[in-house]
Scaffold this motif. Structure first.
Motif, PDB file in Angstrom:
ATOM      1  N   VAL A 467     -38.424 -83.480-113.906  1.00  0.00           N
ATOM      2  CA  VAL A 467     -38.342 -84.943-113.969  1.00  0.00           C
ATOM      3  C   VAL A 467     -37.252 -85.289-114.988  1.00  0.00           C
ATOM      4  CG1 VAL A 467     -39.652 -87.095-114.147  1.00  0.00           C
ATOM      5  CG2 VAL A 467     -40.843 -84.962-113.576  1.00  0.00           C
ATOM      6  N   PRO A 468     -36.013 -85.034-114.660  1.00  0.00           N
ATOM      7  CA  PRO A 468     -34.929 -85.277-115.625  1.00  0.00           C
ATOM      8  C   PRO A 468     -34.875 -86.749-116.029  1.00  0.00           C
ATOM      9  CG  PRO A 468     -34.060 -84.866-113.415  1.00  0.00           C
ATOM     10  CD  PRO A 468     -35.513 -84.536-113.361  1.00  0.00           C
ATOM     11  N   GLY A 469     -34.616 -86.951-117.310  1.00  0.00           N
ATOM     12  CA  GLY A 469     -34.535 -88.314-117.820  1.00  0.00           C
ATOM     13  C   GLY A 469     -35.863 -88.868-118.300  1.00  0.00           C
ATOM     14  N   LEU A 470     -36.972 -88.164-118.027  1.00  0.00           N
ATOM     15  CA  LEU A 470     -38.283 -88.634-118.494  1.00  0.00           C
ATOM     16  C   LEU A 470     -38.371 -88.476-120.011  1.00  0.00           C
ATOM     17  CD1 LEU A 470     -41.144 -89.648-117.715  1.00  0.00           C
ATOM     18  CD2 LEU A 470     -41.840 -87.231-117.625  1.00  0.00           C
ATOM     19  N   ASP A 471     -38.641 -89.569-120.701  1.00  0.00           N
ATOM     20  CA  ASP A 471     -38.756 -89.547-122.166  1.00  0.00           C
ATOM     21  C   ASP A 471     -40.110 -88.949-122.543  1.00  0.00           C
ATOM     22  OD1 ASP A 471     -38.761 -89.943-124.871  1.00  0.00           O
ATOM     23  OD2 ASP A 471     -38.586 -92.137-124.801  1.00  0.00           O
ATOM     24  N   ALA A 476     -42.982 -92.124-126.830  1.00  0.00           N
ATOM     25  CA  ALA A 476     -43.287 -92.289-125.407  1.00  0.00           C
ATOM     26  C   ALA A 476     -44.672 -91.740-125.081  1.00  0.00           C
ATOM     27  CB  ALA A 476     -42.223 -91.586-124.567  1.00  0.00           C
ATOM     28  N   LEU A 477     -45.019 -90.589-125.650  1.00  0.00           N
ATOM     29  CA  LEU A 477     -46.347 -90.012-125.402  1.00  0.00           C
ATOM     30  C   LEU A 477     -47.441 -90.896-125.981  1.00  0.00           C
ATOM     31  CD1 LEU A 477     -45.598 -86.243-126.158  1.00  0.00           C
ATOM     32  CD2 LEU A 477     -45.953 -87.286-123.912  1.00  0.00           C
ATOM     33  N   ALA A 478     -47.182 -91.463-127.159  1.00  0.00           N
ATOM     34  CA  ALA A 478     -48.183 -92.316-127.804  1.00  0.00           C
ATOM     35  C   ALA A 478     -48.459 -93.581-127.001  1.00  0.00           C
ATOM     36  CB  ALA A 478     -47.732 -92.673-129.215  1.00  0.00           C
ATOM     37  N   SER A 479     -47.443 -94.050-126.242  1.00  0.00           N
ATOM     38  CA  SER A 479     -47.608 -95.285-125.469  1.00  0.00           C
ATOM     39  C   SER A 479     -47.835 -95.019-123.984  1.00  0.00           C
ATOM     40  CB  SER A 479     -46.370 -96.175-125.637  1.00  0.00           C
ATOM     41  OG  SER A 479     -45.198 -95.502-125.185  1.00  0.00           O
ATOM     42  N   ALA A 480     -48.053 -93.764-123.614  1.00  0.00           N
ATOM     43  CA  ALA A 480     -48.280 -93.420-122.206  1.00  0.00           C
ATOM     44  C   ALA A 480     -49.525 -94.132-121.689  1.00  0.00           C
ATOM     45  CB  ALA A 480     -48.445 -91.908-122.063  1.00  0.00           C
ATOM     46  N   ASP A 481     -49.511 -94.432-120.409  1.00  0.00           N
ATOM     47  CA  ASP A 481     -50.631 -95.129-119.775  1.00  0.00           C
ATOM     48  C   ASP A 481     -51.719 -94.108-119.432  1.00  0.00           C
ATOM     49  OD1 ASP A 481     -52.311 -96.814-118.494  1.00  0.00           O
ATOM     50  OD2 ASP A 481     -50.954 -97.335-116.845  1.00  0.00           O
ATOM     51  N   VAL A 482     -52.468 -93.714-120.455  1.00  0.00           N
ATOM     52  CA  VAL A 482     -53.475 -92.665-120.256  1.00  0.00           C
ATOM     53  C   VAL A 482     -54.660 -93.153-119.445  1.00  0.00           C
ATOM     54  CG1 VAL A 482     -52.823 -91.372-122.329  1.00  0.00           C
ATOM     55  CG2 VAL A 482     -54.529 -93.191-122.504  1.00  0.00           C
ATOM     56  N   GLU A 483     -54.713 -94.457-119.168  1.00  0.00           N
ATOM     57  CA  GLU A 483     -55.810 -94.986-118.358  1.00  0.00           C
ATOM     58  C   GLU A 483     -55.801 -94.431-116.941  1.00  0.00           C
ATOM     59  OE1 GLU A 483     -55.753 -97.180-121.921  1.00  0.00           O
ATOM     60  OE2 GLU A 483     -54.096 -96.787-120.538  1.00  0.00           O
ATOM     61  N   VAL A 484     -54.657 -93.864-116.520  1.00  0.00           N
ATOM     62  CA  VAL A 484     -54.601 -93.283-115.175  1.00  0.00           C
ATOM     63  C   VAL A 484     -55.288 -91.928-115.115  1.00  0.00           C
ATOM     64  CG1 VAL A 484     -52.474 -94.516-114.640  1.00  0.00           C
ATOM     65  CG2 VAL A 484     -52.335 -92.184-115.544  1.00  0.00           C
ATOM     66  N   LEU A 485     -55.688 -91.400-116.247  1.00  0.00           N
ATOM     67  CA  LEU A 485     -56.379 -90.104-116.288  1.00  0.00           C
ATOM     68  C   LEU A 485     -57.868 -90.345-116.042  1.00  0.00           C
ATOM     69  CD1 LEU A 485     -54.619 -88.513-119.407  1.00  0.00           C
ATOM     70  CD2 LEU A 485     -54.033 -88.220-116.986  1.00  0.00           C
ATOM     71  N   LEU A 552     -46.355 -88.526-117.305  1.00  0.00           N
ATOM     72  CA  LEU A 552     -46.302 -88.827-118.732  1.00  0.00           C
ATOM     73  C   LEU A 552     -47.705 -88.867-119.335  1.00  0.00           C
ATOM     74  CD1 LEU A 552     -44.342 -89.418-121.039  1.00  0.00           C
ATOM     75  CD2 LEU A 552     -44.640 -91.865-120.581  1.00  0.00           C
ATOM     76  N   ALA A 553     -48.671 -89.414-118.591  1.00  0.00           N
ATOM     77  CA  ALA A 553     -50.047 -89.450-119.080  1.00  0.00           C
ATOM     78  C   ALA A 553     -50.609 -88.041-119.235  1.00  0.00           C
ATOM     79  CB  ALA A 553     -50.919 -90.268-118.131  1.00  0.00           C
ATOM     80  N   ARG A 554     -50.327 -87.181-118.237  1.00  0.00           N
ATOM     81  CA  ARG A 554     -50.800 -85.793-118.329  1.00  0.00           C
ATOM     82  C   ARG A 554     -50.121 -85.066-119.482  1.00  0.00           C
ATOM     83  NH1 ARG A 554     -52.766 -84.673-113.049  1.00  0.00           N
ATOM     84  NH2 ARG A 554     -54.851 -85.604-113.153  1.00  0.00           N
ATOM     85  N   LEU A 555     -48.837 -85.363-119.700  1.00  0.00           N
ATOM     86  CA  LEU A 555     -48.147 -84.738-120.824  1.00  0.00           C
ATOM     87  C   LEU A 555     -48.757 -85.176-122.148  1.00  0.00           C
ATOM     88  CD1 LEU A 555     -44.405 -84.895-119.679  1.00  0.00           C
ATOM     89  CD2 LEU A 555     -45.906 -82.890-119.747  1.00  0.00           C
ATOM     90  N   ALA A 556     -49.236 -86.427-122.209  1.00  0.00           N
ATOM     91  CA  ALA A 556     -49.931 -86.878-123.421  1.00  0.00           C
ATOM     92  C   ALA A 556     -51.203 -86.068-123.631  1.00  0.00           C
ATOM     93  CB  ALA A 556     -50.256 -88.368-123.313  1.00  0.00           C
ATOM     94  N   LEU A 557     -51.890 -85.758-122.524  1.00  0.00           N
ATOM     95  CA  LEU A 557     -53.087 -84.922-122.610  1.00  0.00           C
ATOM     96  C   LEU A 557     -52.730 -83.502-123.040  1.00  0.00           C
ATOM     97  CD1 LEU A 557     -56.077 -84.333-122.155  1.00  0.00           C
ATOM     98  CD2 LEU A 557     -55.592 -84.086-119.700  1.00  0.00           C
ATOM     99  N   VAL A 558     -51.680 -82.943-122.458  1.00  0.00           N
ATOM    100  CA  VAL A 558     -51.239 -81.591-122.831  1.00  0.00           C
ATOM    101  C   VAL A 558     -50.823 -81.549-124.295  1.00  0.00           C
ATOM    102  CG1 VAL A 558     -49.474 -79.825-122.423  1.00  0.00           C
ATOM    103  CG2 VAL A 558     -50.536 -80.996-120.487  1.00  0.00           C
ATOM    104  N   ASP A 559     -50.139 -82.599-124.733  1.00  0.00           N
ATOM    105  CA  ASP A 559     -49.705 -82.652-126.134  1.00  0.00           C
ATOM    106  C   ASP A 559     -50.905 -82.713-127.062  1.00  0.00           C
ATOM    107  OD1 ASP A 559     -47.596 -82.866-128.124  1.00  0.00           O
ATOM    108  OD2 ASP A 559     -48.315 -84.913-128.444  1.00  0.00           O
TER     109      ASP A 559
END
Length: 581
Positions: A467-471, A476-485, A552-559
């Motif tokens: 996903v090139p260009g994905l911040d 960005a991780l702190a503001s990810a829309d984790v509600e989709v998880l 991005l939400a999953r990456l927040a979870l992985v992080d």
């Protein structure tokens, strides 16, 4: 963010709203914890059973009334009364999502607490006799004491790491005699090491150093004087060797306390005995022979005794030997009074398996010299059996009959040594299999956990490629829309992350750093399991090119997973590599 602490506060506040007469001591017994069966919910409390008797009601009636109050709590989807009066809660998804935001915000601080309230605690560990290098038996206590110190610091205690140097007594004279033989060897003599002396090659450099400094002068001195000179040189060299050994495991002490300072005219032992006499804590009397001792083996005499039984010990303890010298226990009492006078009201002593009989006597000593103000926890580290492929393993020994700390670290590395020695309760004997800890398989606990951290890091590298260009920066991780998880796999992993602060608190209170090792291993297993599910179900993959928002939400979870693993490994003193070779 500690969900368990949050709900403990809510439960006690709800109780006080209906029963303001409930006291703080009673409410302190209220706990909120995971139910034994996860099918029963996310949280469970014993609150009703704690207060029912005081209120003159049945636990289930109290629980039913308390449960009603939580039916309007927006963080709870259901609340049920179970068994004799437990209350089980199921949490709403939004509060679980808040856990991820909390981890992103707090990072290394997620799980930290102020349990210790800045109180000073003295953790004494290793304290091996300075008569040779660290061996594998010392290593377990060293790693345990160091990890416990880190855990208590993480939880808000002001920790002093202390090493008690046993630099007096008969073993130090034997050390001096052994070093003097190596001195003679350095001068060209052929020596034979008698039984009972220290035979290890580690004293060879001491002998050479003595020869370089004194030439043949020590040969002309009276043997007693020469032995004392050799002893001082050997003790200094051994302490440097021990410090170097410990440094291989990144273990460093704040204080090295010399036992010798306790002795002599006006020393701590004398002043402590004088103080004990003024407090009527010692007397002149006779002791009964210990069980199993015959009259011929026991010296029945009038002697100076400490009233240890008055402070919880099984018997009173002798303080002065028949030759007028002090007993080891007299030094122990003086040493712990010294700790107390230095301002330590909390003490932890980490001892080897052969010191289990010291628990009650040390507890009695601390209680007496602090007049009940201080406490001590004596932690016993049981034996370690060395194996290779399940069979007893004997390594090439460079130090007489010892397998040294250096031998172990050279064989498997510092990380594996530390983690494996902490991956079991300190009071349980353990097997250390060299073949297992070198395997790169799930059967090797340290590899399994470190691989989880490395795998989490690799997910971010994959995201950058796919996903090139994905911040994926911190903001960005702190503001990810984790509600989709919202999948069961997502929420199961978040629930486990949510229990990290409670795990740290419980491990701190119990003085059990192995709980941290168990937790990060469980978290690693859950993370690896999630990754495996993604191979079969594309909706569970961490990186989804067609859905950057979910990615991005999953990456927040992985992080969050890698952060908590990093926090746990940090407490244990184990590295968290981003890649494994």
């Amino acid at each position: 963010m500690d969900i368990f602490a949050i709900f403990t506060t809510r439960v006690t506040e709800a109780l006080l709203a209906d029963h303001p007469e409930l006291g703080a001591d009673l409410l302190s017994r209220v706990v909120v914890e995971p139910p034994r069966d996860p099918a029963h919910g996310d949280l469970s409390t014993n609150a009703a059973m704690v207060v029912a008797k005081h209120l003159g009601k049945s636990p289930r009636d109290v629980a039913a009334a308390l449960a009603e109050r939580f039916k309007v709590d927006t963080d709870v989807t259901s609340v049920e009364v179970a068994g004799p009066g437990f209350i089980n809660f199921r949490l709403a998804t939004p509060i679980l999502h808040q856990v991820l935001r909390s981890i992103a915000a707090e990072k290394e601080g997620f799980g930290r607490s102020d349990i210790g309230k800045g109180e000073r605690v003295n953790v004494e560990y290793v304290s091996a006799n300075p008569t040779g290098p660290m061996h594998v038996g010392h290593t377990r206590g060293a790693v345990f004491g160091d990890a416990l110190s880190s855990l208590m610091s993480y939880s808000g205690y002001d920790v002093t790491r202390e090493y008690y140097i046993n630099d007096t007594g008969g073993q130090t004279i034997i050390l001096g005699q052994s070093a003097l033989l190596r001195y003679r060897e350095a001068l060209g003599e052929t020596i034979e090491i008698p039984p009972g002396f220290y035979p290890g090659d580690y004293l060879v450099p001491v002998g050479k150093a003595l020869a370089a400094e004194y030439g043949r002068l020590l040969l002309d001195k009276p043997e007693q004087e020469a032995v004392l000179i050799a002893r001082e040189a050997a003790l200094a060299a051994m302490m440097e060797l021990i410090k170097a050994d410990l440094a291989q495991l990144n273990i460093h002490h704040d204080v090295f306390f010399s036992e010798r300072t306790l002795h002599g005219e006006g020393g701590d032992i004398q002043t402590t005995l004088d103080w004990l006499r003024k407090k009527c804590m010692v007397y002149e009397g006779r002791l009964e022979a210990p069980k199993g001792k015959t009259p011929e083996e026991w010296e029945d005499r009038e002697q100076t005794l400490f009233r240890a039984k008055d402070y919880g010990d099984d018997t009173d303890r002798a303080l002065v030997k028949s030759d007028g010298s002090y007993t080891y226990f007299a030094a122990d009492i003086a040493y712990h009074r010294n700790k107390y006078l230095r301002g330590f009201k909390h003490m932890v002593n980490v001892l080897g398996a052969d010191h289990s009989g010291y628990v009650k006597r040390l507890s009695a000593a601390v209680k007496a010299v602090s007049e009940g103000e201080a406490d001590i926890d004596v932690r016993i580290c049981q034996l370690v059996r060395l194996l290779k492929n399940g069979e007893p393993f004997k390594m090439s020994k460079r130090s007489g009959d010892l397998v040294t700390l250096s031998d172990v670290v050279e064989e498997v590395g510092a990380d594996a040594t530390r983690f494996m020695l902490l991956f079991r309760r300190n009071d349980a004997a353990m097997d250390f299999d060299f073949a297992l800890v070198k395997e790169q398989t799930r059967d090797n606990p340290v590899f399994y956990v470190q691989y989880a951290h490395a795998r989490a890091c690799s997910v971010f590298r994959k995201a950058a490629e796919e996903v090139p260009g994905l911040d994926t920066g911190a903001a960005a991780l702190a503001s990810a829309d984790v509600e989709v998880l919202t999948s069961s796999a997502d929420l199961e992993l978040i629930r486990l992350l949510a229990s990290w602060p409670r795990t740290v608190a419980a491990a701190t209170i119990a003085h059990e750093p192995h709980r941290i090792a168990f937790f990060v291993h469980e978290l690693a297993a859950a993370f690896h399991g999630f990754w495996a599910k993604g191979k079969d179900d594309s909706s569970l993959r961490f990186v989804n090119q067609a859905d950057p928002k979910l990615t991005l939400a999953r990456l927040a979870l992985v992080d969050a997973v890698r952060q908590v693993i990093r926090n746990g490994l940090g407490i244990l003193g184990v590295s968290a590599p981003e890649e494994l070779s």
